[in-house]
Design an enzyme around this catalytic site. Structure first.
Site, PDB file in Angstrom:
ATOM      1  N   GLN A   1       0.814  -1.217   0.000  1.00  0.00           N
ATOM      2  CA  GLN A   1       0.000   0.000   0.000  1.00  0.00           C
ATOM      3  C   GLN A   1       0.843   1.261   0.000  1.00  0.00           C
ATOM      4  O   GLN A   1       0.362   2.348  -0.306  1.00  0.00           O
ATOM      5  CB  GLN A   1      -0.961   0.006   1.183  1.00  0.00           C
ATOM      6  CG  GLN A   1      -0.300  -0.008   2.544  1.00  0.00           C
ATOM      7  CD  GLN A   1      -1.263  -0.358   3.659  1.00  0.00           C
ATOM      8  OE1 GLN A   1      -1.679  -1.510   3.791  1.00  0.00           O
ATOM      9  NE2 GLN A   1      -1.624   0.611   4.473  1.00  0.00           N
TER      10      GLN A   1
ATOM     11  N   CYS B   1      -4.924   2.948   3.593  1.00  0.00           N
ATOM     12  CA  CYS B   1      -5.889   2.279   2.712  1.00  0.00           C
ATOM     13  C   CYS B   1      -5.832   0.762   2.866  1.00  0.00           C
ATOM     14  O   CYS B   1      -6.218   0.026   1.953  1.00  0.00           O
ATOM     15  CB  CYS B   1      -5.686   2.684   1.259  1.00  0.00           C
ATOM     16  SG  CYS B   1      -4.167   2.064   0.526  1.00  0.00           S
TER      17      CYS B   1
ATOM     18  N   HIS C   1      -6.123  -1.824  11.626  1.00  0.00           N
ATOM     19  CA  HIS C   1      -5.469  -2.273  10.398  1.00  0.00           C
ATOM     20  C   HIS C   1      -6.229  -3.448   9.789  1.00  0.00           C
ATOM     21  O   HIS C   1      -6.660  -4.354  10.504  1.00  0.00           O
ATOM     22  CB  HIS C   1      -4.027  -2.678  10.702  1.00  0.00           C
ATOM     23  CG  HIS C   1      -3.224  -3.057   9.499  1.00  0.00           C
ATOM     24  ND1 HIS C   1      -3.055  -2.212   8.413  1.00  0.00           N
ATOM     25  CD2 HIS C   1      -2.529  -4.182   9.194  1.00  0.00           C
ATOM     26  CE1 HIS C   1      -2.302  -2.815   7.505  1.00  0.00           C
ATOM     27  NE2 HIS C   1      -1.974  -4.008   7.961  1.00  0.00           N
TER      28      HIS C   1
ATOM     29  N   ASN D   1      -0.735  -9.579   4.544  1.00  0.00           N
ATOM     30  CA  ASN D   1      -0.649  -8.157   4.823  1.00  0.00           C
ATOM     31  C   ASN D   1      -0.405  -7.397   3.517  1.00  0.00           C
ATOM     32  O   ASN D   1      -0.270  -8.008   2.451  1.00  0.00           O
ATOM     33  CB  ASN D   1       0.474  -7.884   5.832  1.00  0.00           C
ATOM     34  CG  ASN D   1       0.310  -6.567   6.551  1.00  0.00           C
ATOM     35  OD1 ASN D   1      -0.647  -5.823   6.328  1.00  0.00           O
ATOM     36  ND2 ASN D   1       1.252  -6.240   7.419  1.00  0.00           N
TER      37      ASN D   1
END
Length: 343
Positions: A142, A148, A286, A307
């Site tokens: 990201q 985001c 998150h 992730n």
């Protein structure tokens, strides 16, 4: 009298020797951390505006390294490293890189209905890894659009259900969500919520591909031409019952699932490998995706999470987190608000 003077002189010399040794050791430590910081800067391409900023960042880097090494010196099932986030404070990290927005009303506003409720835990496989089944796209990053994560979590679980329902693994566009899903809680690089993103995708008729609407890492204007070219769609979404790892296991056994965690916790932030365990916070900030579960060689049960901080973080971009812990909220709060799309 002479004997007393000689003893005093010896004591003074001994103290001076100790102080000199300690000073030399501190100086060596200082030079060591300076050298490590220089190497770290080169590795991650970090450049500072001036000498003052560099000195400030060096002190932050040193404090983070001390924390990392203190954890690694313990008897843990995991280890940390001074990764790309090592020169910023925890407050700065949370402000820059965590963007999950909890739903209004907490769990009271979550959807009811869970299609896997009647699945027997005894009927589930001992381990599941959707990566090996071709339902997980490569790790994404990201980058500077640090809040985001919600878009990447949404897309990861949607890519999984699209593969399972159509047989095609399609890399879908996070940037479409960042640019176009901006009329409600979801606000691009300023944060959002996976459930809201699922609703946007349903209302909008799907998502286009990463190739058609590539990621830029910044807030942009919605490109309606690209947005209208949907490559995949979902029919709905469901919430996993809150604070229930058994229910989460049922869901993950069937498909990748969007998960919220306390990614601002330093254990999560600096994770490098092994099965993360221990004292992690539960302040959800998150979004990630659960793409499997298993059991380590020592018998520790774990989740496999995808992730969106690039492949240099964690285990090539993934993290294993301890499963079925005593806290019903799950490690780092992972069982508090999971959800998944339906096809």
């Amino acid at each position: 009298m002479a004997s007393y003077s000689q003893g005093l002189l010896f004591a003074i010399l001994a103290c001076a020797c100790v102080l000199t040794t300690l000073a030399a050791r501190d100086l060596a430590d200082d030079w060591s951390i300076v050298a490590r910081h220089e190497q770290w800067m080169a590795k991650y391409g970090r450049v500072y505006s001036d000498v003052a900023e560099k000195a400030q960042r060096l002190e932050v880097f040193k404090a983070n390294v001390v924390f990392i090494e203190s954890v690694n010196a313990g008897n843990n099932k995991f280890w940390l490293e001074a990764n790309q986030f090592a020169d910023i404070t925890n407050d700065e990290f949370k402000a820059m890189h965590t963007g999950y927005k909890a739903p209004v009303g907490g769990n009271k506003g979550r959807k009811t209905g869970f299609r896997y409720a009647n699945v027997s835990l005894n009927a589930l496989p001992a381990s599941v890894d959707w990566r090996t089944k071709g339902a997980v796209t490569p790790i994404k990053d990201q980058g500077q659009c640090g809040k985001c994560c919600w878009a990447f979590s949404t897309v990861a679980s949607m890519e999984g259900i699209v593969k399972l329902s159509t047989g095609k693994l399609i890399s879908l566009s996070e940037q479409e969500l960042v640019d176009c899903d901006v009329d409600g809680m979801d606000q691009g690089c300023e944060g959002g919520l996976m459930d809201n993103a699922f609703e946007f995708i349903i209302d909008n008729g799907g998502l286009t591909t990463e190739g058609n609407y590539p990621y830029t890492g910044t807030d942009g204007s919605c490109n309606s031409n690209k947005e209208s070219n949907a490559a995949a769609s979902i029919k709905g979404y469901e919430d996993v019952p809150a604070n229930d790892e058994a229910s989460l296991q049922k869901a993950v056994a069937a498909q990748p699932v969007s998960v919220a965690v306390d990614g601002g916790d330093n254990l999560f932030r600096f994770y490098k490998g092994g099965v993360l365990s221990g004292d992690c916070g539960t302040e959800l900030d998150h979004g990630i995706a659960a793409v499997g579960y298993g059991v380590a060689g020592d018998g520790t049960k774990y989740w496999v999470m995808k992730n969106s901080w690039g492949t240099s973080w964690g285990e090539n971009g993934f993290i294993r987190m301890e499963r079925d812990i005593a806290d019903e909220q799950g490690l780092c709060g992972l069982a508090m608000q999971p959800s998944y799309p339906t096809a």
